[in-house]
Design an enzyme around this catalytic site. Sequence first.
Site: not given
Ligand code: FAD
Length: 525
Positions: A104, A167, A283
């Site tokens: 994400h 969120d 917020e």
């Molecule tokens: P990924 O996108 O898969 O990874 C993000 C980063 O972390 C990459 O660099 C990856 O290599 C690394 N990573 C992934 N897993 C691990 C692990 N286990 N150990 C070490 N590194 C790792 N963020 C907020 O803070 N608050 C919000 O309210 C919020 N709302 C969101 C709503 C939506 C619809 C979306 C799309 C994103 C939102 N985000 C929010 C952002 C979100 O926190 C970040 O995009 C986060 O990186 C997404 O988590 P993911 O699990 O998909 O990680």
Amino acid sequence: MAEKFPIPTYIIIILIISRLISTIGNSKPSNILVPHKLLTLDIGARLHLDPAAIKSASSDYGNIFKENPVAVLYPTSTEDIVALVKAAYNSSVPFKIAAKGRGHSVRGQAMADGGVVVEMMALKNYRNGNGITVGSGFYADVAGEQLWIDVLNATLEHGLAPASWTDYLYLTVGGTLSNAGISGQTFRYGPQISNVYELDVITGKGELMTCSALKNSELFYAALGGLGQFGIITRARIALEPAPKRVKWVRMLYSDFSSFSRDQEYLISMNGRRQKQALDYLEGTLIMDQGSLDNWRSSFFPPSDHPKIISQVKTHAIIYCLEVAKYYDDHTQSTLHKELQTLFKGLSYLPGFMFEKDVSYVEFLNRVRSGELKLESQGLWEVPHPWLNLFLPKSRISDFNKGVFRDIVLKRNITTGPVLVYPMNRNKWDDRMSAVIPDEDVFYTVGFLHSSGFDEWEAFDDQNKEILKFCENAGIKVKQYLPYHRNKEEWIKHFGSKWNTFAQRKAHFDPKMILSPGQRIFNNI
Ligand code: FAD
């Protein structure tokens, strides 16, 4: 050794190695020490090279970047990941590895161009229901690939829940802890990274280490907000609190920005974790003529009130919406009304423009999900997302309102997605962690959560660039949240006084620069 392995696995591994070698430009195959080591590993069967696996690991929610890994690991255990990282580390030409949570990210941060992506969520299938264990001391041990929605459901069974949220709950624990994890609870409970007692992390040397504020603390602080640079988080011990049952959820509308921000700052000044007279969530968003009153983050206003709200938007071009919540349960229900009355006394919202809802705790926390499902069913969830998220000092928020919201955004007239704006308290963050925030005691987060058509994302990107340029010219010291920077100079500026520590920690925990190349901090520069 070779006869121990099925032929397809063997062929797959040779293919991977030759492709990894070919992507490492000037290195000669004869220099590579990896083949023998990798061939003796057991993970071959879990490494996928098929187009479907490569495709799914080469895009993200942003839908702007595309970078192909050579292979994708679908781990069945933590040991699989350890084996992969060790293989990379012990190779004379180490290959890159990115942990991917839910993908994400919006700018390729979880991609590994020419390397190996680890699909962390594959682990969920092998946990036998043990991915989340609620301990007896107000904590849960949560595997890194688990989603926050699952953490919520599992902890609620014990009458408990984490205090700090995002969120949107369909994000992995490892992914958000690598950034910070923020939402309306942050002003009072801190970001998610401030609510972790302990981590298990696989470093860039392939060592699985347990760390906390007392044990291997350097790794603990590095990994929290560390953008995946120091290790792959496989377990987090997350603080829990007694879970409330219900939520009073209130929105108030303002036409005047200074009243809006003054009220926000006043309300977050009551922020003691045990303080009764404090909100649990705060917020704020912009409502503009371009967008509908409801968006994917939530629909809230009663349809019968839409005309009067729209009329205010037409008059003022931007209406500022303050959004707050106070939790309650059977014990606190009787005092809730009075507490809210006291808290809201003296606020300067537009008379007649306060709206309330009373919902369950789960309904409140999971409020974004229905919007997601709706957009998904219309094929609109997988469009490009040229997002820009910023932290900026409180002292400049009014300049930002004038220069960005009322000038750039209104003039360009393309913003339709949610625009968030709300303050938080610096003292709820731990400066030893890698996450970067402004220097002032109170700072704002502003999020432009754009969705765009496939041919239009560049127009939003241009707007993002103009906003950043405006801040630079006006001397507004913004920090990007979920940062995207194009070169080392920008990263050094981003980390500011934390850069040396960040770089030293990288040299210590991932000296061969294997992990999380998609952040482009130490690679591609
Ligand atoms: P990924 O996108 O898969 O990874 C993000 C980063 O972390 C990459 O660099 C990856 O290599 C690394 N990573 C992934 N897993 C691990 C692990 N286990 N150990 C070490 N590194 C790792 N963020 C907020 O803070 N608050 C919000 O309210 C919020 N709302 C969101 C709503 C939506 C619809 C979306 C799309 C994103 C939102 N985000 C929010 C952002 C979100 O926190 C970040 O995009 C986060 O990186 C997404 O988590 P993911 O699990 O998909 O990680």
